[in-house]
Design a protein around this motif. Structure first.
Motif, PDB file in Angstrom:
ATOM      1  N   ALA A  19      -4.958 -14.612  -9.121  1.00  0.00           N
ATOM      2  CA  ALA A  19      -3.648 -14.369  -9.738  1.00  0.00           C
ATOM      3  C   ALA A  19      -3.005 -13.081  -9.242  1.00  0.00           C
ATOM      4  CB  ALA A  19      -3.788 -14.333 -11.260  1.00  0.00           C
ATOM      5  N   ASP A  20      -3.789 -12.041  -9.016  1.00  0.00           N
ATOM      6  CA  ASP A  20      -3.208 -10.780  -8.534  1.00  0.00           C
ATOM      7  C   ASP A  20      -2.576 -10.948  -7.158  1.00  0.00           C
ATOM      8  OD1 ASP A  20      -3.898  -9.404 -10.840  1.00  0.00           O
ATOM      9  OD2 ASP A  20      -5.742  -8.580  -9.991  1.00  0.00           O
ATOM     10  N   SER A  21      -3.269 -11.631  -6.272  1.00  0.00           N
ATOM     11  CA  SER A  21      -2.734 -11.881  -4.937  1.00  0.00           C
ATOM     12  C   SER A  21      -1.487 -12.757  -5.017  1.00  0.00           C
ATOM     13  CB  SER A  21      -3.806 -12.541  -4.074  1.00  0.00           C
ATOM     14  OG  SER A  21      -3.341 -12.759  -2.775  1.00  0.00           O
ATOM     15  N   GLN A  40       1.418 -10.651  -6.187  1.00  0.00           N
ATOM     16  CA  GLN A  40       1.864  -9.742  -5.114  1.00  0.00           C
ATOM     17  C   GLN A  40       2.755 -10.482  -4.115  1.00  0.00           C
ATOM     18  OE1 GLN A  40      -1.329  -8.089  -2.758  1.00  0.00           O
ATOM     19  NE2 GLN A  40       0.074  -7.008  -1.407  1.00  0.00           N
ATOM     20  N   ILE A  41       2.343 -11.668  -3.705  1.00  0.00           N
ATOM     21  CA  ILE A  41       3.133 -12.458  -2.763  1.00  0.00           C
ATOM     22  C   ILE A  41       4.472 -12.853  -3.393  1.00  0.00           C
ATOM     23  CG2 ILE A  41       3.251 -14.680  -1.553  1.00  0.00           C
ATOM     24  CD1 ILE A  41       0.124 -14.419  -1.246  1.00  0.00           C
ATOM     25  N   ALA A  42       4.422 -13.342  -4.638  1.00  0.00           N
ATOM     26  CA  ALA A  42       5.650 -13.771  -5.323  1.00  0.00           C
ATOM     27  C   ALA A  42       6.626 -12.617  -5.473  1.00  0.00           C
ATOM     28  CB  ALA A  42       5.298 -14.356  -6.694  1.00  0.00           C
ATOM     29  N   ARG A  43       6.135 -11.484  -5.911  1.00  0.00           N
ATOM     30  CA  ARG A  43       7.005 -10.328  -6.141  1.00  0.00           C
ATOM     31  C   ARG A  43       7.632  -9.842  -4.833  1.00  0.00           C
ATOM     32  NH1 ARG A  43       9.083  -8.605 -10.797  1.00  0.00           N
ATOM     33  NH2 ARG A  43       9.107  -6.401 -10.910  1.00  0.00           N
ATOM     34  N   ALA A  44       6.850  -9.825  -3.761  1.00  0.00           N
ATOM     35  CA  ALA A  44       7.374  -9.388  -2.455  1.00  0.00           C
ATOM     36  C   ALA A  44       8.512 -10.296  -2.005  1.00  0.00           C
ATOM     37  CB  ALA A  44       6.254  -9.364  -1.416  1.00  0.00           C
ATOM     38  N   LEU A  45       8.362 -11.602  -2.186  1.00  0.00           N
ATOM     39  CA  LEU A  45       9.392 -12.550  -1.751  1.00  0.00           C
ATOM     40  C   LEU A  45      10.666 -12.435  -2.577  1.00  0.00           C
ATOM     41  CD1 LEU A  45       7.133 -15.657  -1.131  1.00  0.00           C
ATOM     42  CD2 LEU A  45       8.261 -14.251   0.612  1.00  0.00           C
ATOM     43  N   LEU A  68       1.881 -11.483   5.934  1.00  0.00           N
ATOM     44  CA  LEU A  68       1.639 -10.046   5.783  1.00  0.00           C
ATOM     45  C   LEU A  68       0.879  -9.735   4.499  1.00  0.00           C
ATOM     46  CD1 LEU A  68       2.233  -7.218   6.971  1.00  0.00           C
ATOM     47  CD2 LEU A  68       4.297  -7.203   5.587  1.00  0.00           C
ATOM     48  N   ALA A  69       1.236 -10.396   3.408  1.00  0.00           N
ATOM     49  CA  ALA A  69       0.641 -10.102   2.104  1.00  0.00           C
ATOM     50  C   ALA A  69      -0.606 -10.930   1.810  1.00  0.00           C
ATOM     51  CB  ALA A  69       1.685 -10.340   1.012  1.00  0.00           C
ATOM     52  N   HIS A  70      -0.855 -11.980   2.576  1.00  0.00           N
ATOM     53  CA  HIS A  70      -1.922 -12.928   2.252  1.00  0.00           C
ATOM     54  C   HIS A  70      -3.270 -12.470   2.782  1.00  0.00           C
ATOM     55  CE1 HIS A  70      -3.668 -16.713   1.162  1.00  0.00           C
ATOM     56  NE2 HIS A  70      -2.498 -17.143   0.727  1.00  0.00           N
TER      57      HIS A  70
END
Length: 112
Positions: free
Chosen positions: A15-17, A20-25, A76-78
């Protein structure tokens, strides 16, 4: 007519990852919305072996014009070496919702 809307799917290891991906997008206006779905169990073949892993799917609403940047931001975030990134064109949808996706993925308007 608004840019063609895409539904981009990926899965994160936790969930944390996923957050992070969702928020960056969304922060970068590359996606209007990202749904972080319930964890699921994935079974897949990787490097010659059948693997199982718990994953958190993400449903990303964006436009075709942003796909390349969305893919780059996910990579980048994955944390995965080879993340799932697939895009499905949205052929139909509520016109107001599709217009909202297009509007929210545009740069903010500045007033002079």
């Amino acid at each position: 007519m608004p840019d063609h809307v895409l539904l981009v799917m990926t899965s994160a290891p936790n969930a944390d990852s996923a957050r992070q991906i969702a928020r960056a997008l969304v922060d970068a206006r590359l996606a209007a919305c990202v749904n972080i779905l319930s964890p699921c169990q994935s079974i897949y073949r990787w490097q010659g072996a059948v693997e199982e892993a718990a994953e958190v799917p993400l449903a990303i609403k964006t436009t075709a014009a942003h796909y390349t940047a969305v893919e780059a931001a996910i990579r980048l975030a994955h944390p995965y070496e080879l993340p799932e990134i697939v895009a499905v064109p949205v052929e139909r949808g509520l016109p107001g919702y599709l217009a909202w996706v297009a509007e929210e993925t545009q740069p903010p308007r500045t007033e002079d």
